[in-house]
Every structure is written in C-alpha cells, then in structure tokens.
Design a protein around this motif. Structure first.
Motif, mmCIF file in Angstrom:
data_model
loop_
_atom_site.group_PDB
_atom_site.id
_atom_site.type_symbol
_atom_site.label_atom_id
_atom_site.label_comp_id
_atom_site.label_asym_id
_atom_site.label_seq_id
_atom_site.Cartn_x
_atom_site.Cartn_y
_atom_site.Cartn_z
ATOM 1 N N SER A 244 -23.115 -17.038 6.000
ATOM 2 C CA SER A 244 -22.475 -18.354 5.926
ATOM 3 C C SER A 244 -22.454 -18.852 4.487
ATOM 4 C CB SER A 244 -23.218 -19.353 6.823
ATOM 5 O OG SER A 244 -24.578 -19.481 6.396
ATOM 6 N N TYR A 245 -21.858 -20.020 4.315
ATOM 7 C CA TYR A 245 -21.812 -20.697 3.018
ATOM 8 C C TYR A 245 -22.558 -22.027 3.110
ATOM 9 C CZ TYR A 245 -17.749 -17.588 2.380
ATOM 10 O OH TYR A 245 -16.904 -16.500 2.329
ATOM 11 N N GLU A 246 -23.119 -22.440 1.980
ATOM 12 C CA GLU A 246 -23.760 -23.749 1.881
ATOM 13 C C GLU A 246 -23.443 -24.356 0.522
ATOM 14 O OE1 GLU A 246 -27.951 -23.492 2.369
ATOM 15 O OE2 GLU A 246 -27.873 -22.790 4.445
ATOM 16 N N PRO A 247 -23.478 -25.685 0.410
ATOM 17 C CA PRO A 247 -23.374 -26.295 -0.919
ATOM 18 C C PRO A 247 -24.572 -25.900 -1.774
ATOM 19 C CG PRO A 247 -23.057 -27.929 0.819
ATOM 20 C CD PRO A 247 -23.573 -26.695 1.486
ATOM 21 N N ALA A 248 -24.348 -25.768 -3.046
ATOM 22 C CA ALA A 248 -25.450 -25.451 -3.960
ATOM 23 C C ALA A 248 -26.287 -26.686 -4.222
ATOM 24 C CB ALA A 248 -24.900 -24.889 -5.266
ATOM 25 N N ALA A 249 -27.563 -26.467 -4.501
ATOM 26 C CA ALA A 249 -28.425 -27.521 -5.019
ATOM 27 C C ALA A 249 -28.248 -27.554 -6.534
ATOM 28 C CB ALA A 249 -29.879 -27.247 -4.656
ATOM 29 N N THR A 250 -28.133 -28.728 -7.109
ATOM 30 C CA THR A 250 -27.837 -28.825 -8.543
ATOM 31 C C THR A 250 -28.691 -29.894 -9.216
ATOM 32 O OG1 THR A 250 -26.062 -30.450 -8.241
ATOM 33 C CG2 THR A 250 -25.434 -28.124 -8.169
ATOM 34 N N THR A 251 -28.827 -29.750 -10.522
ATOM 35 C CA THR A 251 -29.379 -30.803 -11.356
ATOM 36 C C THR A 251 -28.746 -30.704 -12.729
ATOM 37 O OG1 THR A 251 -31.424 -31.959 -11.933
ATOM 38 C CG2 THR A 251 -31.352 -29.610 -12.412
ATOM 39 N N GLU A 252 -28.875 -31.765 -13.506
ATOM 40 C CA GLU A 252 -28.328 -31.794 -14.861
ATOM 41 C C GLU A 252 -29.432 -31.482 -15.869
ATOM 42 O OE1 GLU A 252 -24.967 -32.283 -15.227
ATOM 43 O OE2 GLU A 252 -25.093 -32.247 -13.027
ATOM 44 N N PHE A 253 -29.082 -30.717 -16.894
ATOM 45 C CA PHE A 253 -30.025 -30.406 -17.958
ATOM 46 C C PHE A 253 -29.274 -30.270 -19.264
ATOM 47 C CE2 PHE A 253 -32.214 -27.314 -20.692
ATOM 48 C CZ PHE A 253 -33.437 -27.964 -20.856
ATOM 49 N N ARG A 254 -29.537 -31.157 -20.189
ATOM 50 C CA ARG A 254 -28.973 -31.126 -21.531
ATOM 51 C C ARG A 254 -27.446 -30.922 -21.508
ATOM 52 N NH1 ARG A 254 -32.949 -30.525 -25.606
ATOM 53 N NH2 ARG A 254 -34.859 -31.502 -24.803
ATOM 54 N N LEU A 276 -38.582 -31.604 -15.383
ATOM 55 C CA LEU A 276 -39.827 -31.921 -16.076
ATOM 56 C C LEU A 276 -39.693 -31.766 -17.586
ATOM 57 C CD1 LEU A 276 -42.285 -30.062 -13.675
ATOM 58 C CD2 LEU A 276 -42.255 -32.527 -14.056
ATOM 59 N N LEU A 277 -38.911 -30.776 -18.026
ATOM 60 C CA LEU A 277 -38.831 -30.457 -19.451
ATOM 61 C C LEU A 277 -37.748 -31.225 -20.200
ATOM 62 C CD1 LEU A 277 -39.207 -26.565 -19.239
ATOM 63 C CD2 LEU A 277 -40.970 -28.219 -19.885
ATOM 64 N N GLU A 278 -36.732 -31.705 -19.514
ATOM 65 C CA GLU A 278 -35.541 -32.222 -20.196
ATOM 66 C C GLU A 278 -35.826 -33.275 -21.261
ATOM 67 O OE1 GLU A 278 -31.008 -33.607 -19.338
ATOM 68 O OE2 GLU A 278 -32.469 -33.981 -17.761
ATOM 69 N N PRO A 279 -36.660 -34.308 -21.007
ATOM 70 C CA PRO A 279 -36.807 -35.347 -22.037
ATOM 71 C C PRO A 279 -37.753 -34.984 -23.172
ATOM 72 C CG PRO A 279 -38.119 -35.913 -20.125
ATOM 73 C CD PRO A 279 -37.381 -34.659 -19.768
ATOM 74 N N LEU A 280 -38.392 -33.843 -23.099
ATOM 75 C CA LEU A 280 -39.364 -33.477 -24.123
ATOM 76 C C LEU A 280 -38.665 -33.043 -25.411
ATOM 77 C CD1 LEU A 280 -41.928 -31.444 -21.970
ATOM 78 C CD2 LEU A 280 -41.906 -33.903 -22.475
ATOM 79 N N ASP A 281 -39.404 -33.103 -26.508
ATOM 80 C CA ASP A 281 -38.858 -32.674 -27.789
ATOM 81 C C ASP A 281 -38.485 -31.191 -27.735
ATOM 82 O OD1 ASP A 281 -39.277 -35.189 -28.819
ATOM 83 O OD2 ASP A 281 -41.192 -34.677 -29.784
ATOM 84 N N LEU A 506 -33.431 -22.079 -21.646
ATOM 85 C CA LEU A 506 -33.966 -22.865 -22.762
ATOM 86 C C LEU A 506 -33.510 -22.300 -24.103
ATOM 87 C CD1 LEU A 506 -37.604 -23.518 -21.495
ATOM 88 C CD2 LEU A 506 -35.697 -25.134 -21.537
ATOM 89 N N ARG A 507 -33.554 -20.996 -24.225
ATOM 90 C CA ARG A 507 -33.159 -20.401 -25.504
ATOM 91 C C ARG A 507 -31.656 -20.510 -25.732
ATOM 92 N NH1 ARG A 507 -37.717 -15.838 -24.510
ATOM 93 N NH2 ARG A 507 -39.115 -16.420 -26.234
#
Length: 603
Positions: A244-254, A276-281, A506-507
């Motif tokens: 079957s098909y399902e919608p993907a789970a997503t989030t925003e990063f940079r 967890l990492l997004e707002p860090l330097d 990240l890289r």
C-alpha cells in the motif's frame, strides 16, 4: 541517475533509463536484480520501504512493502515454544513477505514498462548466473555448518559440490528464475499491462508461492535460539496482504523538508534528531569535531530512546514528538558528558511499558530476565536512573554481522533512482536473505526475520501482535527544497541507517559538502540503545567510530565518557544517493566506496 549497493543493480537500472524507462521502471528492475546478486542482504521473501515522488506531484509518498505478523504469531505461541525473544533466524521470525507485491504495485501505478521487460535482467542473472560477490561468499562460509547440519535445502542451493563458492564464481538460482517466469505466465491472456501485473500479484499471494511457503514452514527446523521450531506463516496470511501507500512523515530542517516513513518504522527518529539539532550553532553540527560528534550522538540517543518508548504499528503521538515544546524540553538533556542512560520522554496520556534493556543475553533465560538487565525509568524527574557503568561494546552493529547460527544484524541493501522528468525514488529492500531460514526448494528463496524487531513483553509500543507490522529499521529518505524533491538517499545498516544518513544531511545541508564528499567523510554511530536485531542488547554510552575521525577527536570523545570502539578507516556507512537541481534539471549521484561494491551511474 541510479545508485545502488551493488554495481549490477545500478547498471540494470541505468540501462532501463537509457532505453526510455522512467525511474520506477528502473528501480523495480534494479530491485529484482538485488534479490539475485545481494541475496545475503535481501530476497523475494523479504520486505521493503520506499519514499518517492512523481514528476507530476512532488508530494512525498511512502511505499509500504512491510508485511505484518502472521495470524498465528502471538506472544503466547512463542512462550509456549520456550522462547522469551523472537529468534534472529528461522521461520518463526518471518513476517508476511511484502517486497515482491510492493515492487509490482509501484510498477503498475507509476511505471511504464511491461513486467516481462522489467523482470528480464533478474531472470537472466538467476538462470544464467552472475559472478558472486565476496560478501555473499563470506556469509555462506559463516553459516555453512548450519546449512550442512540443519538446513539441507540451503546447503543444496549455496554449497554446490559441498563447498562454498569462491568470489567471482558464477552462481545460479534456477528455481527463482522459474518463479519469476510463472508470475509472468499468470498474466498471459490479460488485456492490459495493468491486468498482467495484477495477475502476477495474485499468483504470488494466492497461488503456488503462498502454497509452497505454507507447506515448507510447517516442518520444524533450527532457529537462532538453538532449538527447532515450525513457522506460523500460512497461505491465508499471504492472501490477506497487499502492499500500500501512505503519506510520508516530514519535518523542516535548515530550509529543507525531510520525508520519512511513519513511526511504524524508525524513520521519524531522524526527524526528531534534526529537530533537536536545528537551532544549534553550525559548529555543534560538524561530525568531524569532538564537540560536534558528541552533540550529534547525544541527540541521537534521545531520539532512539523515544523510538523504544513510542514507535510501533499503532497510535503514535508523532505530532507531540516533533513539537517545539517537546523538542525544547528534550534538547535541554544534552550535556557535556556522554549519557549512559536510556532516557525516553514522557507524554501526557500515553502510558506504555518499556522493553527490557539488556547488556547481554543468553538463550534459554526466563522471559524478560536477560542478565544484566538495566531497568529504565520513563520519568527521570520522579524516578531517576542510577548511572550505568559503561560496558565495552562486544560487537559492532553497524557492519554486516552474520553468526554461524544465521543470526544477522545491521545490514541490507539500497537503491536510488531519478529520471530526466523528475520522478525520484529511494528504496531500502531487505529481509529474506539466504541465512534467514532454510531455502524453500521450489522457490529458491527463504523468508525474512523482521519479527525479531518485536517484543514478547506485553504493553510495549512494539509488542508482537498478529496482523501488525514490526517496527522496521528500513528507512529511506527524500529531501525537498521549496516543495520540490532534490535528493533521494539511504543506506544499509540496521539501527545505524538513520545515524549515517544524519551525518550525510548535516555535512551536505549545513557543511556544504558535495554528496560524494558527505558519503566519503569519516562516519560514527552510537550503540547506546536497545538493538532491533536479536538478541536486542545495548552498550551504554557505546560509540563506534572510523579511525579516520582522528586520534585527538577520539581521545576527546573518550574523555567525555563515550565508550569508543574503533572500526577501522573505511568501515561504517554504505550510503547511496541521487540528486536533481530543479532550476537546471541537472542530475547527480553518489555511492559508498567502502567495500568496493556500491556504484553510481548516469548521464
């Protein structure tokens, strides 16, 4: 462009693209070849997950080829068999095979080629032979005693003349070629391409394949537990399942959207880690430095603890797990020293038992009594956990690990394809590898072992439940910018798949590396959480690194309390990826040099 973990699969996929096929035609053709040439890492009796988008609709979609637990797979049955864990090999660990039906579904709905043309390369390599890869030979060699003593049908297939093949020898699987031919024959006389594919799907689920599986697994055979058991998969289980098909789970990063499976797989743990990492330097997001590696690993531990507490094929509060408030609360737990605790979060109204966290396990122990067992508190404010003395890792879960009893941890295969029109797919097929369970002689393949990722203890998020999917480690990734897909990426590696993909993201996104540079850079991963593979143990504060990370960085990580295992210079991570620049239409690809087997190609 195509990239896969075996060069023959890449070449097959690229040949389809060269002849006018689209990305889905190419991916399916390459995937069936992977069943033949990386048979120690996947097979027709296994499973898959994929994330894809089409040229006409960039919305990421998940292809679900993860079959559920059979109707007869109950915790009570396993305990009655004297087991307290689902074994790591043998048919009792098998889910309903999902890979073949999923590939056929994708081809039917989004491909353009006839099934016969798509299957032709796999049939050819199975019937006429292909030069066997060194990794396949190593696996056969590791389990040859099991084959000779307990799995004679596997010995007949993989020990021709009584001995393991040598790398480069031509190996054949004529039984598998005949299976694929019979799937094609099922569509004879059908009036359309779609009908021919559907006929093959029905033959697989309701015809001779299901019947052969049902007959074969009823015979008791040796499992990784050291005892003999019959399987519980039945023809009715295959008949009841369709991909079957399902919608993907997503989030925003940079500025990018990262798309993964839902929390019935481990994919959202990557999303949680990115949150967890997004707002860090930026300096804290560089895996090549001690402070960056430490920060990244500590974030991963928190996400993987939540995986243990919440993820499974049920009602998972993913919206809370990815929310700002919850993420901010969890981020505050990242300290200067390595944590040796398993620290899942707490969510109001969600009460689930935690599975046992064992640092070692011996088969035959009482249910849930593996020693030593680390008791894990769900709420560290009310019931703090005493620090656990770090235990040195005894085995690296990142690299392929095959024991003489067929127990296999931490590996699979992967394929990515993007075409000139913008269709793109990232897929991770797995399971049903040659050492999973005895070869079914009429079919030329065996069943998978994904049920080992469930618990027999009641009340956990991933307790074994008939008809439900185990929490799979298979976790391909799609990356979008401004709503348009720009990359498909994935990796073998069991519990390490998302950890290695995190380093890549990240890289590439933060560090400005090219995709190939990001894949080539030194890799690392934590083992400080319960493993998904039998015997489900963990190494508190465990950290596995490539030596190329550097002596100074490694020493600084040890000074922070990480229990470091050096894995060699080029040993961790087997990523592949394809890319597409929406502004120019230029395509790219990259593949892992480790092991000299992955390959990227295109023009």
């Amino acid at each position: 462009m195509a990239a896969a973990t075996h060069w023959i699969a890449t070449a097959t996929a690229q040949s389809v693209l060269e002849r006018g096929g689209n990305a889905f035609d190419a991916a399916v053709a390459g995937a069936f070849v992977l069943h033949v040439v990386e048979t120690h890492l996947n097979g027709p009796g296994g499973d898959l997950t994929a994330v894809f988008a089409t040229a006409s609709d960039p919305t990421p979609v998940v292809l679900v080829g993860q079959g559920p637990a059979p109707a007869g797979a109950t915790p009570e049955h396993y305990r009655a068999e004297g087991l307290d864990l689902v074994p790591g090999s043998g048919a009792l660990a098998a889910t309903v095979p999902g890979a073949v039906d999923a590939w056929l579904l994708l081809l039917r709905d989004h491909g353009t080629w006839e099934l016969a043309d798509v299957l032709a390369p796999a049939i050819g390599y199975a019937r006429d032979g292909h030069p066997v890869a060194a990794g396949v030979v190593r696996t056969i060699t590791a389990v040859q005693g099991l084959f000779r003593d307990h799995w004679p049908t596997s010995a007949a297939q993989w020990l021709p003349g009584g001995t393991a093949p040598a790398p480069g020898d031509l190996v054949r699987n004529e039984a598998l070629a005949a299976v694929l031919d019979r799937l094609l024959d099922a569509g004879d006389g059908s009036g359309s391409r779609t009908a021919r594919i559907d006929a093959a799907r029905s033959e697989w689920a309701e015809g001779f394949v299901a019947e052969a599986i049902d007959r074969f697994v009823r015979e008791p055979h040796r499992h990784a537990s050291g005892s003999d058991h019959a399987g519980v998969v039945r023809a009715s289980d295959l008949a009841a399942f369709r991909a079957s098909y399902e919608p993907a789970a997503t989030t925003e990063f940079r500025g990018c959207t990262i798309a993964k499976t839902g929390p019935w797989g481990q994919g959202p743990a990557l999303l949680q880690t990115l949150r967890l990492l997004e707002p860090l330097d930026d300096a804290l997001l560089d895996p090549s430095t001690s402070v960056g590696a430490h920060t990244i690993v500590e974030a991963q531990k928190l996400a993987m603890a939540d995986r243990e507490a919440f993820y499974g094929d049920g009602d998972v509060p993913l919206d809370v797990l990815l929310s700002d408030a919850y993420t901010d609360e969890r981020r505050a737990l990242i300290g200067e020293r390595a944590s040796a605790e398993l620290r899942p979060g707490t969510i109001a109204g969600v009460e689930r038992a935690m599975p046992p966290a064992r640092t070692s396990y011996s088969a035959g122990e009482g249910a849930g009594l593996g020693e030593p067992t680390v008791q894990v508190a769900r709420d560290t404010e009310r019931a703090p956990v005493a620090p656990v003395a770090p235990v040195a890792p005894v085995e690296d879960r990142g690299e392929p690990f095959v024991a003489p009893d067929g127990e296999t941890r931490g590996d699979t295969c992967h394929i990515d394809v993007v075409d000139r029109w913008g269709n793109i797919v990232s897929a991770t097929p797995s399971g049903g590898w040659l050492q999973s369970s005895p070869t079914i002689p009429e079919l030329g393949f065996c069943l998978g072992t994904r049920l080992q990722m469930t618990w027999l203890e009641p009340g956990t998020a991933s307790t074994l439940r008939p008809g439900e999917r185990p929490r799979t480690t298979l976790t391909p990734t799609l990356v979008l910018c401004d709503g348009v897909p720009v990359a498909a990426v994935g990796s073998p590696g069991g519990d390490q798949q998302d950890q290695w993909q995190l380093l890549f993201l990240l890289r590439w996104i933060v560090g400005g590396y090219t995709p190939q540079q990001a894949i080539d850079a030194p890799a690392l991963h934590t083992t400080s959480f319960p493993g998904s593979f039998w015997p489900r143990t963990w190494e508190p504060a465990g950290l596995v690194v490539e030596d190329r990370l550097g002596d100074d960085v490694i020493a600084e990580l040890e000074a922070r309390g990480h229990v470091v295992t050096r894995a060699g210079d080029w040993s961790l991570g087997r990523l592949t990826c394809v890319t597409r620049d929406p502004a120019t239409g230029v395509l790219g690809a990259a593949a892992n040099p480790r092991g000299a087997q992955g390959y990227a190609a295109g023009r």
